[in-house]
Design an enzyme around this catalytic site. Structure first.
Site: not given
Length: 236
Positions: A144, A158
């Site tokens: 990501s 995250y």
């Protein structure tokens, strides 16, 4: 490479980017076995859709954070389709959006277990099998853009898990490259998927679009193109 040898595993393949990868790979001749954690209905619908289009796909319910799951997923794919050539580690969670200081220990552990440990355990199973058989396999991990931006005020934990995926991808890629095994990652920016609703903010894409230089949010199909290309012979 014959179609018979193109067997692909995709974790978290029932919805969002995972489902887009499954659809595109199937359209390009891969036999796809994908995992899903919760949405039986979405998984069954995707298998039916692909079957109606003349493609071969299977779904397997399971948790990528379960240490016994990688072998079970591989065994299921191999018993139905034959030896696995590609693995896409797509399954991922964010936990609730919010400040890092408010994240629970359960959220921190679960996010790392799914995003990082799940990716590592699936990859370990793949490498062990491919080295035994001499297979020049391909792994694509979903990272990501949060890994470099840090996701402050949203999900720092995250971002940390995805930074781990990046480091893991680089290290493992170097470790197995001489054996013809390719390990790469794709790091999407914000995309239209259910991950935002799961994090507690379904309208997040509209909130963050102003940060995106292109002025728009990605569609899952755009991310799938890069992933499936990295699985292909063209990315050799």
């Amino acid at each position: 490479m014959s179609n018979d040898s193109k067997v692909l595993l995709v974790t978290g393949g029932s919805r969002g980017i995972g489902a887009a990868i499954v659809r595109l790979a199937a359209a390009q001749g891969w036999k796809v076995c994908f995992s899903f954690a919760n949405d039986h209905q979405a998984a069954e619908a995707l298998v039916r859709q692909l079957g109606a289009e003349g493609h071969e796909a299977l779904s397997v319910h399971g948790d990528v954070a379960d240490p016994t799951f990688p072998a079970r997923l591989f065994d299921h794919a191999e018993s139905n389709f034959g030896p696995v050539l590609g693995v896409v580690n797509n399954a991922g969670i964010t936990g609730p959006i919010g400040l890092f200081k408010d994240a629970t220990l359960e959220t921190l552990r679960r996010t790392l277990d799914v995003n990082l440990m799940g990716t590592m355990m699936m990859s370990q199973e793949a490498i062990r099998r491919w080295e035994r058989s001499g297979t020049k396999g391909r792994i694509v991990n979903l990272s990501s853009i949060a890994a470099t931006l840090g996701a402050p005020g949203e999900y720092v934990h995250y971002a940390a898990s995805k930074a781990g995926v990046d480091a893991f991808t680089i290290g493992l890629g170097k470790e197995v490259a001489a054996k013809g095994i390719r390990v790469n990652a794709v790091a999407p920016g914000t995309a239209y998927t259910d991950i935002h609703a799961a994090a507690g903010e379904p309208d997040r894409p509209a909130r963050v679009v102003a940060r995106v230089p292109a002025g728009r949010i990605a569609q899952p199909e755009e991310i799938a193109e890069g992933v499936v290309w990295l699985l292909s012979d063209q990315a050799s």
